[in-house]
Scaffold this motif. Structure first.
Motif, PDB file in Angstrom:
ATOM      1  N   SER A 639      50.552  44.776  34.270  1.00 34.08           N
ATOM      2  CA  SER A 639      50.442  44.875  32.815  1.00 34.08           C
ATOM      3  C   SER A 639      48.987  44.864  32.368  1.00 34.08           C
ATOM      4  N   LEU A 640      48.206  43.938  32.910  1.00 34.81           N
ATOM      5  CA  LEU A 640      46.793  43.868  32.531  1.00 34.81           C
ATOM      6  C   LEU A 640      46.043  45.109  32.983  1.00 34.81           C
ATOM      7  N   GLY A 641      46.325  45.577  34.191  1.00 39.96           N
ATOM      8  CA  GLY A 641      45.661  46.791  34.673  1.00 39.96           C
ATOM      9  C   GLY A 641      46.046  48.019  33.883  1.00 39.96           C
ATOM     10  N   GLY A 642      47.305  48.094  33.433  1.00 44.13           N
ATOM     11  CA  GLY A 642      47.728  49.244  32.652  1.00 44.13           C
ATOM     12  C   GLY A 642      47.147  49.282  31.257  1.00 44.13           C
ATOM     13  N   ILE A 643      46.697  48.142  30.737  1.00 44.12           N
ATOM     14  CA  ILE A 643      46.148  48.094  29.385  1.00 44.12           C
ATOM     15  C   ILE A 643      44.631  48.198  29.395  1.00 44.12           C
ATOM     16  N   VAL A 644      43.952  47.418  30.250  1.00 47.99           N
ATOM     17  CA  VAL A 644      42.482  47.417  30.235  1.00 47.99           C
ATOM     18  C   VAL A 644      41.894  48.342  31.289  1.00 47.99           C
ATOM     19  N   ARG A 645      42.678  48.760  32.280  1.00 50.56           N
ATOM     20  CA  ARG A 645      42.275  49.729  33.321  1.00 50.56           C
ATOM     21  C   ARG A 645      41.133  49.204  34.197  1.00 50.56           C
ATOM     22  N   MET A 646      41.193  47.952  34.545  1.00 53.97           N
ATOM     23  CA  MET A 646      40.242  47.389  35.491  1.00 53.97           C
ATOM     24  C   MET A 646      40.896  47.316  36.865  1.00 53.97           C
ATOM     25  N   THR A 647      40.097  47.434  37.914  1.00 51.92           N
ATOM     26  CA  THR A 647      40.659  47.435  39.269  1.00 51.92           C
ATOM     27  C   THR A 647      39.982  46.396  40.161  1.00 51.92           C
ATOM     28  N   ILE A 648      38.753  46.663  40.566  1.00 55.55           N
ATOM     29  CA  ILE A 648      38.095  45.810  41.568  1.00 55.55           C
ATOM     30  C   ILE A 648      37.868  44.405  41.033  1.00 55.55           C
ATOM     31  N   SER A 649      37.227  44.296  39.886  1.00 57.24           N
ATOM     32  CA  SER A 649      36.904  42.975  39.343  1.00 57.24           C
ATOM     33  C   SER A 649      38.163  42.187  39.012  1.00 57.24           C
ATOM     34  N   LEU A 650      39.185  42.866  38.490  1.00 62.00           N
ATOM     35  CA  LEU A 650      40.415  42.170  38.136  1.00 62.00           C
ATOM     36  C   LEU A 650      41.134  41.661  39.385  1.00 62.00           C
ATOM     37  N   THR A 651      41.073  42.423  40.469  1.00 64.90           N
ATOM     38  CA  THR A 651      41.670  41.964  41.725  1.00 64.90           C
ATOM     39  C   THR A 651      41.021  40.675  42.198  1.00 64.90           C
ATOM     40  N   VAL A 652      39.704  40.656  42.198  1.00 65.06           N
ATOM     41  CA  VAL A 652      38.983  39.465  42.666  1.00 65.06           C
ATOM     42  C   VAL A 652      39.205  38.295  41.720  1.00 65.06           C
ATOM     43  N   ILE A 653      39.243  38.557  40.407  1.00 62.71           N
ATOM     44  CA  ILE A 653      39.477  37.481  39.441  1.00 62.71           C
ATOM     45  C   ILE A 653      40.840  36.833  39.682  1.00 62.71           C
ATOM     46  N   ILE A 654      41.877  37.638  39.882  1.00 60.42           N
ATOM     47  CA  ILE A 654      43.216  37.091  40.113  1.00 60.42           C
ATOM     48  C   ILE A 654      43.267  36.340  41.440  1.00 60.42           C
ATOM     49  N   ILE A 655      42.603  36.863  42.465  1.00 61.15           N
ATOM     50  CA  ILE A 655      42.590  36.180  43.756  1.00 61.15           C
ATOM     51  C   ILE A 655      41.887  34.831  43.634  1.00 61.15           C
ATOM     52  N   GLU A 656      40.733  34.804  42.967  1.00 57.52           N
ATOM     53  CA  GLU A 656      40.004  33.550  42.819  1.00 57.52           C
ATOM     54  C   GLU A 656      40.744  32.567  41.919  1.00 57.52           C
ATOM     55  N   THR A 657      41.423  33.076  40.898  1.00 57.06           N
ATOM     56  CA  THR A 657      42.125  32.190  39.974  1.00 57.06           C
ATOM     57  C   THR A 657      43.357  31.573  40.615  1.00 57.06           C
ATOM     58  N   THR A 658      44.085  32.353  41.384  1.00 57.61           N
ATOM     59  CA  THR A 658      45.304  31.838  42.032  1.00 57.61           C
ATOM     60  C   THR A 658      45.012  31.171  43.368  1.00 57.61           C
ATOM     61  N   GLY A 659      43.810  31.423  43.916  1.00 56.88           N
ATOM     62  CA  GLY A 659      43.486  30.828  45.209  1.00 56.88           C
ATOM     63  C   GLY A 659      44.300  31.403  46.345  1.00 56.88           C
ATOM     64  N   ASN A 660      44.716  32.659  46.229  1.00 49.99           N
ATOM     65  CA  ASN A 660      45.577  33.276  47.244  1.00 49.99           C
ATOM     66  C   ASN A 660      44.947  34.579  47.706  1.00 49.99           C
ATOM     67  N   LEU A 661      44.256  34.509  48.827  1.00 46.22           N
ATOM     68  CA  LEU A 661      43.574  35.693  49.340  1.00 46.22           C
ATOM     69  C   LEU A 661      44.522  36.633  50.079  1.00 46.22           C
ATOM     70  N   SER A 662      45.575  36.098  50.640  1.00 44.17           N
ATOM     71  CA  SER A 662      46.469  36.927  51.456  1.00 44.17           C
ATOM     72  C   SER A 662      47.218  37.966  50.631  1.00 44.17           C
ATOM     73  N   PHE A 663      47.314  37.769  49.324  1.00 45.23           N
ATOM     74  CA  PHE A 663      48.055  38.689  48.471  1.00 45.23           C
ATOM     75  C   PHE A 663      47.121  39.689  47.789  1.00 45.23           C
ATOM     76  N   GLY A 664      45.908  39.830  48.294  1.00 45.96           N
ATOM     77  CA  GLY A 664      44.922  40.692  47.658  1.00 45.96           C
ATOM     78  C   GLY A 664      45.277  42.168  47.718  1.00 45.96           C
ATOM     79  N   LEU A 665      45.800  42.626  48.852  1.00 44.02           N
ATOM     80  CA  LEU A 665      46.118  44.048  48.994  1.00 44.02           C
ATOM     81  C   LEU A 665      47.225  44.492  48.035  1.00 44.02           C
ATOM     82  N   PRO A 666      48.348  43.787  47.945  1.00 40.88           N
ATOM     83  CA  PRO A 666      49.353  44.209  46.953  1.00 40.88           C
ATOM     84  C   PRO A 666      48.829  44.206  45.529  1.00 40.88           C
ATOM     85  N   ILE A 667      47.998  43.229  45.179  1.00 35.65           N
ATOM     86  CA  ILE A 667      47.444  43.183  43.821  1.00 35.65           C
ATOM     87  C   ILE A 667      46.549  44.392  43.582  1.00 35.65           C
TER      88      ILE A 667
END
Length: 880
Positions: A639-667
Motif C-alpha cells: 500500500s505504501l509503495g503503491g502510493i508514494v512509489r518508494m522502493t530501496i529506502s522504504l525496504t530498508v526502513i521497514i527492515i530496520e523498523t521491524t528488525g527482520n532482515l530475513s524478510f527483505g526480499l519479499p518486501i
C-alpha cells in the motif's frame, strides 16, 4: 547566376498567396513552404546565397564561413553547392535590401517573440530570435524538412518573416518559484579566498566545523522527535482514557442520550487540537502543511520554495503535527519529522535567523551558499527519517532516492553520521525517561517481530499483493488529486481551510464512534494487547474489536494489526475498516495541517493484508505458512509503495523498523511491483502534489526524444548582457526592467557572424552579486582597497536575502549613475556553457547532475547566442 541554378531555385520554392488587407497599409501575406535540405543548418546557412556572398571575406579564424557541425560528412564544396541551391529569388533580395531599418525594429521589439528573419544588404540572412528555435537543427529523419514562413511585403518593401513554431509559455503560478544556485561561483574572489585558506591551513578548521554542525543537527533533530513523541503520548493517553471510561460505563442497550456525552467529548477532543494546529499552519507558515516531503524534495532538486526552511516553519511543523495526531486525523508524525530535520539543518548551518534578523556570528559564514546549505539540508532530512523510524541506513537511502540531487562519498559519510546521532539522541532520552536500556525504537514502533519464514511458492503471492497495492495506490492518488484540485478552486481562503480541517477531524471521530457502536465484534483479549480496550456491547472479559482499530493512534492500530493473535478480527470487520479508512485517509491528506502520510498508508495496507491472510487461512486451513501478521506486513508495504512509489529506502526502513532482515526480499519485490503497476496509471502522490503546485521540478530522466532536440529550441533570446566594465546607471536600468537572475558578461559584439549574437562571452554574473556591489558602492571611481577585501564577506552576510533594489536606487546619488563597475573580479569566468549544437539530453543531464541554474549557449566563435535556464528546461520537458 546561371539558368540551371535559377531553375533549381524555382523547383524548391512554391508559393500560395492569400491577400490580407492590413489596417495601416496594403500588404500581401504570402505563405511560402521552403524545402530545406536536411544536411544544411537553417541558421548558419543563408536561405539566399549568390556569387557575391560566396566570395565575401571569411571569418579571420576560419577559411570559409561554414558551420562547424554538419550532420553528413560532405565536403565543403558540396556544402556550397547545396547552399547555392537554396537561394531566394532576386525580387526577395531587392525587397530585403530596403527593409533593414524596419527589420531592426522588429528584432528588438519586446513583443516580437516569434521567429523573426530579417534581410540585409543584397543577402537574405537567416536570423532567428525565438526562445525555442534560434538554431533549428535537423531531426534524424532523412527526409527534407518543410519550414513554412509568412512574408509580408508592403509598398515600402518591409519584410518580416515569422515561423509558426509556438513559444513555450511559463505557468503564472510557477513564477513564484526561483531556482537555487548549486553551482559554486569560481570567480577571482573565491579563488583568492581558497588559496589563502590553503596557505594558512584553514581548510582543516572548516572541515572540522562542518562535522560539528552535522553533530548539532543530529542532536537537535533527535530532541525534536522526543518532544513530539512525549507530547503525543501524553495528550492521546489523557484523551482516550477519558472517553474509554465513559464508554465502558455504558450498558449494552442504553438510551441513545447516554451516548451523547462520550460522542461529544470525542468530537471536541478531536476538533480543538486540529483547530490549533490548522490555525498555526494556515496563518504562520502555509508551507508547513502536509508531510513536508514534497517541498523538501523540491528544495534539494534546486527549487527555492518560499519559507520552506525558516524557523517559523519549523515550529509550525512540530507543533502542528502534535495537534493533528492528537486530534485523531488519519495521519502520522513521521513525515513532518523529515521537514523538521531539514529546517534545523538549514538554520544551524547558517548561524543566523532571517526571521528574527539576528546573526549569532559563530564563524559559520563560509556555509552561507546554496550548495553548502543543500548538503546540510540533505543530512537533516536523513536525520528526520532516522528519528522517525529508528532507521539510520534508511535515512541515508531516503535522502539519496527521494531528495538529494548531488551526491559524493564524503556527503554520504556525513549524512550517515548525522542519522546515527539523531537516532542515538532519541534512544538516549527515551531510555532515561522509560528506564530501559539503549536501543529504543524511533517515533514509529512496529514492535519486535519474530523471524518470518517463507517458501518459494509464496513469492508469487507477495508479487500479486504488490500489484494489488499498486492498483489501490493509483486509485488513492487519483482521488486525492481530484480532491486537491477541488480544494484549490473552492477552498482557497484561510478560514475555509481551517473549517475543513475541523470538519474532517470531527467526521473521522463520528465514523469511528458509530462503527464501534453499531458494528460490534467482540473477542477475548488481554488488556495489555491494546492501549485502550473498550468493552462496549461485549460480555465481561471481552472487548470491542473495532475499537482496537479506531480508538487508538494510527501507530498503535498498526502495531495491533501486526502482532495481535489470529481470530482477533473477523473478515467483515477488516473489510469495512479497510474500505472506510481508504476514503478517510484520502480526504485527510492535503488538509491545511501538518500531517504525515506513511502511517495511514501502512495502516490501510495492513488491514487488507491481514484480511487476505484470513481469506487464505479459510481456503487452506491448518497451513503453518499462513500467518495473518506476515500478510499484514506485506500489505502495508504494498500500500505504501503503491502510493508514494518508494522502493530501496522504504525496504530498508521497514527492515530496520521491524528488525527482520530475513524478510527483505519479499518486501523488496512487493514494493517494486507496486511501483511498476502504479506507474502505469498515475504518478506517485508526492509528484502529483508537486505538479499541482506548478513547481518547476526536474525529474531524473530527460524526455525520450531529447537527443533530437537542440539547445536552440529551448534557449532564451534575445539575451540581456553586460560588458566587463559597465556603468552604474546601465546596471540599475537592467535590474529594474528585467527579473533575470543571471547575465552573461561579454565584450563588444562581433560583426563576423551571420546570426545575431550578443558579444564575445567572458563570464556570467548573478543578480545577487550586482545588488551587493551596488549596495556597497564598489565603483571604480572610489578607493577599492577596503571594499574588495571584504566583498566576499558582504556576499555571504547578505545571504539569503539580498539588498533591495528600490532602496539602492534611493541611496544612489545622481552623479554616481555615471560611475562604472568592474565586473571581472566578481563574474564567474568558468561557468558552464554549451555549443548551439548541444542536444537537450546533454543539457538536461548537466542541469540535473550539477544543480545548475543557467547555461549560456555559444556559437563557434565563442559568442553568446542564447541562454538556457532551469525553468526553460523543466517547462519544455513538461510540454513534450
Amino acid at each position: 547566376m546561371s539558368t540551371s541554378s535559377s531553375a533549381s531555385q524555382s523547383s524548391q520554392i512554391s508559393r500560395s498567396v492569400s491577400p490580407i488587407i492590413h489596417p495601416n497599409m496594403e500588404s500581401i501575406s504570402t505563405s511560402v513552404p521552403i524545402q530545406i535540405p536536411s544536411t544544411i543548418n537553417p541558421v548558419l546557412d543563408d536561405l539566399a546565397c549568390d556569387e557575391h556572398q560566396l566570395s565575401s571575406t571569411p571569418h579571420p579564424n576560419e577559411v570559409e564561413p561554414i558551420p562547424a557541425f554538419v550532420a553528413s560528412r560532405q565536403s565543403r564544396s558540396d556544402l556550397y553547392r547545396k547552399r547555392s541551391q537554396s537561394c531566394a529569388p532576386s525580387s526577395m533580395r531587392a525587397a530585403a535590401a530596403r527593409a533593414k531599418i524596419q527589420a531592426q525594429k522588429l528584432r528588438t521589439s519586446p513583443n516580437y517573440r516569434r521567429l523573426s528573419r530579417t534581410v540585409s544588404d543584397d543577402n537574405l540572412i537567416t536570423e532567428m530570435f525565438d526562445d525555442n528555435v534560434l538554431l533549428n537543427h535537423e531531426t534524424s529523419s532523412p527526409d527534407r524538412r518543410n519550414l513554412t514562413i509568412n512574408i509580408q511585403i508592403s509598398d515600402q518593401h518591409n519584410v518580416a518573416i515569422e515561423d509558426s513554431h509556438p513559444r513555450v509559455k511559463l505557468d503564472k503560478k510557477s513564477d513564484q518559484y526561483e531556482s537555487l544556485d548549486y553551482d559554486q561561483c569560481e570567480n577571482m574572489l573565491q579563488l583568492e579566498e581558497a588559496s589563502t585558506a590553503n596557505r594558512k591551513g584553514l581548510d582543516k578548521n572548516i572541515d572540522a566545523t562542518r562535522w560539528i554542525v552535522i553533530l548539532c543537527i543530529g542532536i537537535l533533530t533527535g530532541l525534536t522527535a522526543c518532544f513530539i513523541l512525549f507530547s503525543v503520548e501524553q495528550l492521546t493517553m489523557y484523551k482516550y482514557t477519558k472517553i474509554m471510561v465513559l464508554l465502558n460505563g455504558i450498558d449494552t442497550n442504553p438510551d441513545w442520550t447516554v451516548l451523547l456525552k462520550p460522542y461529544f467529548l470525542w468530537l471536541i477532543s478531536n476538533g480543538f487540537p486540529v483547530f490549533l494546529g490548522s490555525l498555526l499552519v494556515t496563518y504562520v507558515a502555509p508551507v508547513a502543511s502536509g508531510s513536508g516531503i514534497p517541498v523538501i524534495k523540491c528544495y534539494l532538486n534546486g527549487v527555492k520554495v518560499p519559507e520552506v526552511v525558516r524557523i517559523k516553519t519549523y515550529f509550525a511543523k512540530a507543533l502542528g503535527v502534535i495537534g493533528s495526531v492528537t486530534g485523531g486525523l488519519a495521519c502520522g508524525k513521521e513525515g513532518p519529522m523529515i521537514h523538521c530535520g531539514s529546517a534545523i539543518a538549514a538554520g544551524i548551518s547558517q548561524g543566523k535567523s532571517t526571521t528574527f534578523g539576528y546573526d549569532f556570528r559563530i564563524g559559520l559564514t563560509r556555509f552561507r551558499e546554496d550548495h553548502e546549505k543543500r548538503d546540510f539540508v540533505s543530512a537533516g532530512a536523513a536525520a528526520g527519517v532516522s528519528a522517525a523510524f529508528g532507521a539510520p541506513v534508511g535515512g541515508v537511502l531516503f535522502a539519496l532516492e527521494e531528495g538529494a540531487s548531488f551526491w559524493n562519498q564524503m556527503l554520504v559519510v556525513r549524512i550517515f553520521f548525522c542519522s546515527l546521532i539523531s537516532s542515538f539522541s532519541l534512544n538516549f532520552v527515551v531510555s532515561i525517561v522509560s528506564g530501559e536500556k539503549l536501543g529504543a525504537p524511533g517515533l514509529l514502533n512496529f514492535g519486535k517481530m519474530p523471524d518470518i519464514d517463507y517458501s518459494w511458492f509464496e513469492i508469487p503471492i507477495y508479487v500479486g499483493m504488490g500489484a494489488f497495492g499498486g492498483l489501490t495506490g493509483a486509485l488513492w492518488n487519483y482521488l486525492n488529486m481530484k480532491i486537491t484540485i477541488f480544494r484549490m478552486r473552492f477552498l482557497s481562503s484561510n478560514y475555509s481551510k481551517i473549517i475543513e480541517a475541523i470538519v474532517v477531524s470531527m467526521l473521522t471521530a463520528s465514523i469511528g464512534f458509530f462503527m464501534i457502536i453499531f458494528l460490534i465484534d467482540c473477542y477475548s483479549l488481554k488488556a495489555e494487547q491494546t492501549d485502550f480496550p473498550v468493552g462496549y456491547g461485549c460480555p465481561t472479559g471481552q472487548h470491542n474489536a473495532m475499537a482496537a482499530l479506531w480508538f487508538n493512534t494510527p501507530e498503535s492500530s498498526l502495531k495491533n494489526l501486526f502482532h495481535n493473535k489470529d481470530g482477533t478480527w473477523t473478515g467483515q470487520t477488516l473489510a469495512i475498516f479497510a474500505v472506510t479508512y481508504f476514503f478517510v485517509s484520502c480526504v485527510t491528506y492535503g488538509l491545511s495541517v501538518s500531517a504525515g502520510l506513511f502511517i495511514p498508508c501502512l495502516l490501510l495496507g495492513a488491514a487488507w493484508g491481514r484480511l487476505f491472510g484470513l481469506t487464505l487461512n479459510h481456503l487452506f486451513p491448518d497451513q503453518a505458512w499462513i500467518a495473518p501478521g506476515k500478510f499484514a506486513l506485506i500489505g502495508a508495504s504494498a500500500s505504501l509503495g503503491g502510493i508514494v512509489r518508494m522502493t530501496i529506502s522504504l525496504t530498508v526502513i521497514i527492515i530496520e523498523t521491524t528488525g527482520n532482515l530475513s524478510f527483505g526480499l519479499p518486501i523488496m519485490m512487493t514494493l517494486i511491483m507496486a511501483k511498476w503497476v502504479g506507474d502505469l496509471f498515475i504518478e506517485g502522490i508526492y509528484d502529483i502534489h508537486i505538479e499541482l503546485a506548478k513547481v518547476p521540478f526536474m525529474n531524473w530522466e530527460p524526455p525520450s526524444d531529447s537527443s533530437r532536440i537542440y539547445s536552440s529550441q529551448v534557449m532564451n533570446s534575445p539575451v540581456v548582457t553586460l560588458k566587463t566594465t559597465e556603468t552604474v546607471g546601465k546596471i540599475v536600468e537592467v535590474l529594474s526592467e528585467t527579473s533575470h537572475n543571471g547575465f552573461p558578461v561579454v565584450d563588444a559584439e562581433s560583426s563576423y557572424s551571420h546570426v545575431r549574437t550578443y558579444g564575445r562571452y567572458r563570464g556570467l554574473i548573478l543578480r545577487s552579486q550586482l545588488l551587493v556591489m551596488l549596495k556597497a558602492k564598489i565603483f571604480n571611481e572610489y578607493s577599492l582597497d577596503s571594499p574588495w577585501k571584504n566583498l566576499y564577506a558582504l556576499f555571504r552576510n547578505s545571504y539569503p536575502r539580498m539588498p533591495n533594489l528600490n532602496q539602492i536606487k534611493t541611496e544612489l546619488q545622481p552623479y554616481e549613475r555615471n560611475y562604472t563597475l568592474d565586473l571581472r573580479p566578481v563574474m564567474n569566468p568558468s561557468a558552464y556553457t554549451v555549443c548551439h549544437a548541444a542536444s537537450l539530453n546533454r543539457i538536461f543531464r548537466l542541469f540535473r547532475a550539477l544543480g545548475l541554474r543557467h547555461i549560456v549557449v555559444l556559437n563557434d566563435y565563442n559568442e553568446v547566442v542564447g541562454i538556457v535556464t532551469r525553468k526553460d528546461i523543466v517547462h519544455y520537458c513538461h510540454q513534450r
